[in-house]
Scaffold this active site. Structure first.
Site, PDB file in Angstrom:
ATOM      1  N   GLU A 307     -77.056 -69.548  50.264  1.00 25.10           N
ATOM      2  CA  GLU A 307     -78.043 -69.731  51.293  1.00 25.10           C
ATOM      3  C   GLU A 307     -77.492 -69.097  52.506  1.00 25.10           C
ATOM      4  OE1 GLU A 307     -81.272 -70.999  51.907  1.00 25.10           O
ATOM      5  OE2 GLU A 307     -81.050 -69.978  53.782  1.00 25.10           O
ATOM      6  N   ASP A 311     -78.564 -65.269  54.319  1.00 24.56           N
ATOM      7  CA  ASP A 311     -79.117 -65.269  55.680  1.00 24.56           C
ATOM      8  C   ASP A 311     -78.325 -64.189  56.439  1.00 24.56           C
ATOM      9  OD1 ASP A 311     -80.513 -67.385  54.776  1.00 24.56           O
ATOM     10  OD2 ASP A 311     -79.426 -68.639  56.334  1.00 24.56           O
ATOM     11  N   SER A 518     -86.467 -68.804  52.892  1.00 21.53           N
ATOM     12  CA  SER A 518     -85.090 -68.663  53.582  1.00 21.53           C
ATOM     13  C   SER A 518     -84.820 -67.206  53.733  1.00 21.53           C
ATOM     14  CB  SER A 518     -84.033 -69.393  52.923  1.00 21.53           C
ATOM     15  OG  SER A 518     -84.265 -69.249  51.571  1.00 21.53           O
TER      16      SER A 518
END
Ligand SMILES: *[C@@H]1O[C@H](CO)[C@@H](O)[C@H](O)[C@H]1NC(C)=O
Ligand SMILES: *[C@@H]1O[C@H](CO)[C@@H](O)[C@H](O)[C@H]1NC(C)=O
Ligand SMILES: *[C@@H]1O[C@H](CO)[C@@H](O)[C@H](O)[C@H]1NC(C)=O
Ligand SMILES: *[C@@H]1O[C@H](CO)[C@@H](O)[C@H](O)[C@H]1NC(C)=O
Ligand SMILES: *[C@@H]1O[C@H](CO)[C@@H](O)[C@H](O)[C@H]1NC(C)=O
Length: 623
Positions: A307, A311, A518
């Site tokens: 994650e 990002d 995300s």
């Protein structure tokens, strides 16, 4: 007359004679989970009463309504104060509690001998709206008329000390917004991260974590990274730039930055970023991000998180050379050796807000890919956190969140209000009206809503006026469909959307193909950061809170998405239709058009007539 005076005397006399501590024994429930222990958690046993908890008491902020008025004034492009963001000192002044609130809470603490006790290590936030102190659990239980237990989260084996209900003295209810830790059961592992490989199935907490571990294409060396094929199957930075009409070189790199927030044990890797840039953005090789560790957040470079890497790899490559900051937020109070305060308090949102609001300079753009079912967040807690994001907007920061990967709702979609009925389940902080929420799309020709794109209506926050017309248009066309499953007066989300499937990400040297909103949030945020760069270069203030601008002017620079839907809760979900919809919001960015709109000369904000703002509560001397 005399009788009245006598009565008054008697009344005063009675209240003086009343033992003062009575008011601290008169308890009223502040928050309770009607359904008992939250789903997924089980009681392990009573909490050790001698152990201390790091307690945070939120005091009602006297100027919060004024702050909200300021937010809308400085964020509305048609207002003559557009762009005139408030300083930290001004926001602090308006965040201060009323002296009566501070006085009452101090009286309460001092009644229990906690106010000046050295073991309590009491501290206050800069505006005095938070009091933090360490309190033995047994003592806290007496103060709150409750019992704390050790709870375990079955899927992750995480333990937390919480309660399912707590009370406060009745007299404090108008003065204290929230006390933590209490009824907010948060997750310590990569919390419900909204990132997964395109695998349909059970998106429960544990399954999400398993899903992100799937390697689709591992072990490829730097030198043999795949050349970007069609963007319909693999998204890379060049795909985003081509699809969203991005051709811009940042120039305001000395006064513009982009913040990426990661919670609890998600670390972004510098070496993975280098591999990513080598493969997908060679002109940005040697680009790097800085790491800020908040509330004892870690930074283990040997244990990168997918994650976090997703990002930072997309935020940085798309905004290069804009400075990127990765905030690794833990959940622990500062370590003091002689204090047996439990180390893990896990109040991640509050830890980040505390930190960022204490800074004199904050990034112009901040993105977070994180969310919980709104119904699992206590309403008072959600309100406080949402107000924290509001303050960032007042100070000129654009705050973006992903809309979640559960479409209209994940799992069995059962409500926890005691009725156990099926309801669409909105996601928080996506439902906070002061953030810009980003949904997901897939495909390029045409681009359509991706099936998991989170969208819907808040049960906690009412619909803000900036979106009332487009949302009403959607609801009118929807008619009676899904009536009772969603709250038609709630804040509707998402606001916008961006690609959310097939993102190529490097982690531990391997390539993963990752999907999730995300991915959408850092992608959209990177382009917002470029817009802020262009604004600064044109000597204009940054965009700040985006929504009033997006729904009025920015919408002309968005691609309306009119295909796809977000099925869930055993329904076909909402359809992406012309205009705003609860799948893709207003649409995906056309950066070139957005930039022209963002820097176009405007009469608002530059108006020569100076208004007296004192009636709006701006602290005097602040300008
Ligand atoms: C930001 O930096 C750019 C480029 O150095 C400069 O032209 C601009 O004046 C700066 N803007 C502000 C508001 O300081
Ligand atoms: C960092 O992560 C690696 C790999 O998971 C682990 O072996 C190591 O113990 C961690 N180091 C620290 C200080 O936590
Ligand atoms: C996008 O997702 C839909 C639904 O899963 C699928 O039918 C479609 O083929 C996808 N489009 C692309 C270009 O992958
Ligand atoms: C619907 O949302 C409003 C806020 O807009 C809230 O006051 C109300 O309680 C919500 N209804 C339900 C059933 O949650
Ligand atoms: C891309 O943006 C430019 C403005 O920078 C605009 O002139 C052009 O029409 C846009 N292209 C498309 C395909 O919308």
């Amino acid at each position: 007359m005399l009788k009245n005076a006598l009565l008054l005397f008697l009344f005063v006399g009675t209240s003086l004679c009343k033992p003062l501590h009575k008011r601290w024994d008169d308890l009223k429930v502040k928050h309770a989970w009607v359904d008992g222990v939250p789903k997924g958690w089980e009681v392990v046993g009573p909490a050790p009463s001698e152990e201390r908890l790091a307690v945070r008491i939120g005091l009602k902020q006297d100027g919060i309504d004024d702050l909200i008025s300021h937010l809308y004034a400085v964020s509305d492009p048609n207002h003559d104060r557009y762009g005139q963001h408030l300083t930290k000192a001004q926001v602090d002044a308006l965040s201060a509690p009323h002296p009566d609130s501070t006085g009452l809470v101090e009286d309460w603490l001092s009644h229990y001998d906690l106010l000046h006790s050295p073991e309590c290590q009491m501290t206050r936030s800069s505006s005095g709206d938070w009091i933090s102190l360490s309190i033995p659990i047994g003592q806290l239980e007496r103060m709150l008329g409750t019992k704390y237990y050790v709870y375990k989260h079955s899927a992750t084996e995480t333990t937390l000390i919480r309660t399912i209900s707590y009370s406060l003295p009745t007299i404090l209810h108008d003065h204290v917004t929230v006390l933590t830790p209490s009824t907010y059961f948060s997750l310590p592992k990569p919390q419900r991260q909204t990132s997964f490989i395109e695998k349909v199935g059970d998106y429960a907490f544990g399954a999400l974590n398993e899903a992100v571990d799937i390697v689709t294409n591992g072990g490829v060396e730097d030198s043999s990274l795949p050349v970007s094929p069609t963007c319909d199957h693999q998204i890379t930075p060049s795909c985003i730039n081509a699809l969203y009409n991005v051709s811009y070189t940042p120039v305001s790199t000395s006064n513009n930055s982009l913040g990426v927030v990661g919670y609890l044990n998600q670390f972004a890797s510098h070496s993975d970023l280098q591999k990513f840039l080598t493969g997908y953005k060679p002109d940005a090789i040697n680009g790097d991000f800085t790491v800020v560790q908040v509330a004892n957040g870690g930074n283990n470079q040997s244990n990168p998180g997918l994650e976090a890497n997703l990002d930072i790899q997309y935020s940085l490559s798309l905004s290069y050379p804009t400075p990127n900051i990765y905030y690794s937020v833990g959940g622990s109070p500062p370590y003091t050796p002689d204090d047996n305060t439990r180390s893990n308090t896990n109040e991640p949102y509050l830890s980040f807000i505390d930190y960022i609001l204490s800074q004199t300079s904050i990034p112009q753009t901040i993105t977070t890919s994180y969310g919980d079912d709104e119904q699992t967040v206590p309403p008072d807690y959600a309100q406080d956190v949402c107000n924290g994001f509001m303050k960032l907007g007042v100070m000129g920061s654009s705050v973006l969140f992903s809309s979640g990967d559960n479409a209209v709702g994940g799992g069995d979609c059962l409500s926890n209000d005691g009725t156990n009925s099926v309801k669409f389940l909105p996601i928080f902080p996506a439902t906070c009206p002061y953030v810009t929420t980003v949904g997901g799309t897939n495909g390029t020709n045409p681009e359509q809503a991706v099936y998991f794109s989170g969208g819907g209506f808040s049960n906690y926050f009412g619909r803000p006026s900036y979106q009332s017309q487009p949302v009403q248009n959607f609801l009118t066309a929807l008619g009676q469909t899904y009536s009772g499953l969603y709250n038609s007066s709630g804040r509707a989300y998402p606001d916008v959307a961006a690609q959310g499937l097939n993102f190529q990400v490097i982690t531990g040297g391997n390539i993963y193909s990752v999907g999730g909103t995300s991915a959408s949030s850092p992608t959209f945020a990177a382009l917002v950061s470029l817009l802020n760069d262009a604004r600064l270069a044109a000597k204009l203030p940054p965009l700040g809170f985006l929504n009033p601008w997006l729904y009025s002017q920015g919408v002309k620079g968005l691609n309306d998405i009119v295909g796809g839907s977000n099925p869930g809760c055993e329904t076909p979900g909402f359809q992406a239709v012309k205009g705003w919809d609860p799948v893709t919001g207003l649409g995906t960015p056309n950066f070139g058009l957005l930039k022209d709109l963002a820097v176009k000369p405007t009469t608002a904000g530059g108006s020569a007539k100076k208004r007296d703002f004192s009636e709006m509560g701006i602290p005097r001397g602040g300008w």
